[in-house]
Design a protein around this motif. Structure first.
Motif, PDB file in Angstrom:
ATOM      1  N   PRO A  60     -28.723   4.487 -34.834  1.00 20.88           N
ATOM      2  CA  PRO A  60     -29.482   3.333 -34.327  1.00 20.88           C
ATOM      3  C   PRO A  60     -28.937   1.974 -34.781  1.00 20.88           C
ATOM      4  N   ALA A  61     -28.475   1.884 -36.002  1.00 23.50           N
ATOM      5  CA  ALA A  61     -28.018   0.594 -36.531  1.00 23.50           C
ATOM      6  C   ALA A  61     -26.673   0.171 -35.947  1.00 23.50           C
ATOM      7  N   ALA A  62     -25.860   1.139 -35.558  1.00 22.49           N
ATOM      8  CA  ALA A  62     -24.523   0.828 -35.040  1.00 22.49           C
ATOM      9  C   ALA A  62     -24.155   1.849 -33.960  1.00 22.49           C
ATOM     10  N   PRO A  63     -24.604   1.643 -32.726  1.00 18.99           N
ATOM     11  CA  PRO A  63     -24.416   2.630 -31.647  1.00 18.99           C
ATOM     12  C   PRO A  63     -22.968   3.025 -31.392  1.00 18.99           C
ATOM     13  N   THR A  64     -22.026   2.116 -31.607  1.00 19.47           N
ATOM     14  CA  THR A  64     -20.624   2.443 -31.302  1.00 19.47           C
ATOM     15  C   THR A  64     -20.013   3.398 -32.321  1.00 19.47           C
ATOM     16  N   VAL A  65     -20.656   3.515 -33.478  1.00 18.51           N
ATOM     17  CA  VAL A  65     -20.098   4.344 -34.544  1.00 18.51           C
ATOM     18  C   VAL A  65     -19.995   5.804 -34.121  1.00 18.51           C
ATOM     19  N   PHE A  66     -20.957   6.288 -33.353  1.00 20.54           N
ATOM     20  CA  PHE A  66     -20.979   7.706 -33.005  1.00 20.54           C
ATOM     21  C   PHE A  66     -19.718   8.104 -32.252  1.00 20.54           C
ATOM     22  N   TYR A  67     -19.361   7.373 -31.219  1.00 21.37           N
ATOM     23  CA  TYR A  67     -18.196   7.749 -30.430  1.00 21.37           C
ATOM     24  C   TYR A  67     -16.877   7.400 -31.118  1.00 21.37           C
ATOM     25  N   GLU A  68     -16.941   6.517 -32.080  1.00 27.11           N
ATOM     26  CA  GLU A  68     -15.727   6.172 -32.829  1.00 27.11           C
ATOM     27  C   GLU A  68     -15.456   7.161 -33.959  1.00 27.11           C
ATOM     28  N   ALA A  69     -16.474   7.933 -34.337  1.00 31.31           N
ATOM     29  CA  ALA A  69     -16.369   8.837 -35.482  1.00 31.31           C
ATOM     30  C   ALA A  69     -15.514  10.056 -35.159  1.00 31.31           C
ATOM     31  N   ASP A  70     -14.959  10.679 -36.207  1.00 28.27           N
ATOM     32  CA  ASP A  70     -14.235  11.933 -36.005  1.00 28.27           C
ATOM     33  C   ASP A  70     -15.251  13.069 -35.857  1.00 28.27           C
ATOM     34  N   ALA A  71     -14.747  14.277 -35.624  1.00 30.00           N
ATOM     35  CA  ALA A  71     -15.626  15.415 -35.339  1.00 30.00           C
ATOM     36  C   ALA A  71     -16.617  15.681 -36.469  1.00 30.00           C
ATOM     37  N   CYS A  72     -16.152  15.613 -37.696  1.00 33.01           N
ATOM     38  CA  CYS A  72     -17.022  15.914 -38.831  1.00 33.01           C
ATOM     39  C   CYS A  72     -18.152  14.901 -38.967  1.00 33.01           C
ATOM     40  N   ASP A  73     -17.806  13.631 -38.834  1.00 36.00           N
ATOM     41  CA  ASP A  73     -18.843  12.595 -38.950  1.00 36.00           C
ATOM     42  C   ASP A  73     -19.837  12.674 -37.789  1.00 36.00           C
ATOM     43  N   LYS A  74     -19.343  13.009 -36.601  1.00 34.01           N
ATOM     44  CA  LYS A  74     -20.248  13.195 -35.461  1.00 34.01           C
ATOM     45  C   LYS A  74     -21.249  14.314 -35.757  1.00 34.01           C
ATOM     46  N   LEU A  75     -20.751  15.429 -36.248  1.00 36.00           N
ATOM     47  CA  LEU A  75     -21.625  16.569 -36.527  1.00 36.00           C
ATOM     48  C   LEU A  75     -22.656  16.222 -37.598  1.00 36.00           C
ATOM     49  N   LYS A  76     -22.264  15.425 -38.556  1.00 42.24           N
ATOM     50  CA  LYS A  76     -23.202  15.037 -39.608  1.00 42.24           C
ATOM     51  C   LYS A  76     -24.285  14.092 -39.071  1.00 42.24           C
ATOM     52  N   MET A  77     -23.939  13.286 -38.078  1.00 46.12           N
ATOM     53  CA  MET A  77     -24.951  12.433 -37.448  1.00 46.12           C
ATOM     54  C   MET A  77     -25.875  13.236 -36.539  1.00 46.12           C
ATOM     55  N   ILE A  78     -25.323  14.296 -35.950  1.00 41.86           N
ATOM     56  CA  ILE A  78     -26.112  15.147 -35.064  1.00 41.86           C
ATOM     57  C   ILE A  78     -27.115  15.985 -35.852  1.00 41.86           C
ATOM     58  N   ALA A  79     -26.747  16.407 -37.043  1.00 42.99           N
ATOM     59  CA  ALA A  79     -27.532  17.362 -37.826  1.00 42.99           C
ATOM     60  C   ALA A  79     -29.018  17.022 -37.943  1.00 42.99           C
ATOM     61  N   PRO A  80     -29.395  15.781 -38.297  1.00 38.57           N
ATOM     62  CA  PRO A  80     -30.822  15.498 -38.492  1.00 38.57           C
ATOM     63  C   PRO A  80     -31.659  15.542 -37.209  1.00 38.57           C
ATOM     64  N   LYS A  81     -31.005  15.513 -36.063  1.00 39.64           N
ATOM     65  CA  LYS A  81     -31.743  15.444 -34.797  1.00 39.64           C
ATOM     66  C   LYS A  81     -32.136  16.821 -34.260  1.00 39.64           C
ATOM     67  N   HIS A  82     -31.494  17.873 -34.751  1.00 43.29           N
ATOM     68  CA  HIS A  82     -31.848  19.248 -34.383  1.00 43.29           C
ATOM     69  C   HIS A  82     -31.780  19.506 -32.877  1.00 43.29           C
ATOM     70  N   ILE A  83     -30.782  18.931 -32.223  1.00 42.27           N
ATOM     71  CA  ILE A  83     -30.641  19.227 -30.792  1.00 42.27           C
ATOM     72  C   ILE A  83     -29.952  20.569 -30.572  1.00 42.27           C
ATOM     73  N   VAL A  84     -29.326  21.101 -31.627  1.00 41.26           N
ATOM     74  CA  VAL A  84     -28.775  22.463 -31.610  1.00 41.26           C
ATOM     75  C   VAL A  84     -29.346  23.180 -32.828  1.00 41.26           C
ATOM     76  N   SER A  85     -29.235  24.505 -32.845  1.00 36.41           N
ATOM     77  CA  SER A  85     -29.786  25.265 -33.962  1.00 36.41           C
ATOM     78  C   SER A  85     -28.964  25.035 -35.228  1.00 36.41           C
ATOM     79  N   ASP A  86     -29.596  25.272 -36.378  1.00 37.51           N
ATOM     80  CA  ASP A  86     -28.905  25.078 -37.661  1.00 37.51           C
ATOM     81  C   ASP A  86     -27.707  26.008 -37.795  1.00 37.51           C
ATOM     82  N   ASP A  87     -27.856  27.247 -37.363  1.00 33.12           N
ATOM     83  CA  ASP A  87     -26.748  28.202 -37.447  1.00 33.12           C
ATOM     84  C   ASP A  87     -25.562  27.745 -36.606  1.00 33.12           C
ATOM     85  N   TYR A  88     -25.867  27.254 -35.413  1.00 32.64           N
ATOM     86  CA  TYR A  88     -24.804  26.789 -34.517  1.00 32.64           C
ATOM     87  C   TYR A  88     -24.094  25.586 -35.130  1.00 32.64           C
TER      88      TYR A  88
END
Length: 287
Positions: free
Chosen positions: A248-276
């Motif tokens: 929310p604070a910096a919308p462009t950060v998500f698409y600029e991030a590498d795969a690992c940072d993207k996944l870490k931003m996705i984690a709290p939102k629970h749009i996929v299962s924890d195992d996945y």
């Protein structure tokens, strides 16, 4: 006395039949919604593919977005009580028309149809059966003939959907009450990709997606696109919306991030299962 009893029974049966018929006519299981604009030549094949469905408990909402051609005359040829025909006084665009069509729908499920496609005969039957037997699923896609296969599980769909529209549009059926409950509407400021944004809104409202493995639709890829748009310009605000959801604070950060940072931003939102998510983190050496 027996005649009197049988007369009462006959009346009750007749009344029950009338009530059932009224409810079915006013609360069909499926509302098929189809927008049309300057496609009078292609309309017959699209309409007839819906009227030929093996599943019959549906209404067919056709919304003419101010076409200057003979669309009215084409639709007038079809004398089927399930067809409900509406017309915008002027061309209002895809998103406006999708919102209007959705407000007219009365079915438990909304099935999207495009005016230059044809639905396979068992499409509706298969998608209704899936949603009836999978109450946890909000929207189910079907495969489109000769196009890349759509993932069948929610996790795979959700992981792809934040990057691009990987489920399609005219091949989808979804629960109308979910959209109503969450006040989900198409963004009328968008000239294209309004469907992708709508599915993202649904995803961010905790919807669950799935797809069946069967083909449900034939697409006419050669049809002319009458709503001329620049898709890069249209997709920019959608990507900003996605970025704002995860960062929310910096919308462009998500698409600029590498795969690992993207996944870490996705984690709290629970749009996929924890195992996945854990599997993705491990596969990308993020742990």
């Amino acid at each position: 006395m027996k005649r009197y009893v049988w007369a009462i029974v006959a009346i009750l049966i007749a009344v029950s039949a009338l009530i059932y018929g009224y409810r079915r006519a006013n609360s069909p299981m499926v509302s098929v919604v189809m927008l049309t604009y300057k496609r009078a030549d292609m309309l017959p094949q699209a309409i007839e593919s819906i009227l030929a469905q093996t599943y019959t408990d549906f209404e067919f909402i056709i919304l003419n977005d101010g076409s200057p051609d003979n669309t009215d005359a084409v639709i007038a040829k079809y004398q089927d009580s399930r067809i409900r025909y509406y017309k915008n006084a002027e061309n209002k665009g895809i998103a406006y028309s999708r919102n209007r069509a959705a407000t007219l729908a009365r079915g438990k499920y909304i099935m999207i149809m495009d005016d230059d496609d044809t639905s396979l005969p068992e499409r509706m039957q298969k998608q209704v059966k899936y949603l009836e037997t999978h109450p946890e699923i909000t929207a189910v896609a079907g495969q489109i003939t000769a196009l890349p296969r759509i993932p069948v599980m929610h996790n795979d769909i959700a992981a792809g959907l934040i990057q691009y529209n990987n489920v399609g549009n005219a091949n989808i059926m979804y629960r109308r009450n979910f959209a109503v409950k969450n006040n989900l509407r198409y963004n009328e400021q968008l000239k294209a990709s309004e469907d992708w944004e709508f599915w993202l809104k649904m995803l961010f409202a905790d919807a669950k997606f799935a797809a069946i493995s069967d083909d449900v639709l034939n697409r006419n890829g050669a049809s002319e696109k009458h709503y001329g748009v620049n898709y890069e310009d249209a997709n920019a605000p959608i990507r900003k919306m996605v970025g704002s959801y995860f960062s929310p604070a910096a919308p462009t950060v998500f698409y600029e991030a590498d795969a690992c940072d993207k996944l870490k931003m996705i984690a709290p939102k629970h749009i996929v299962s924890d195992d996945y998510l854990q599997a993705l983190l491990q596969a990308n050496n993020c742990l």
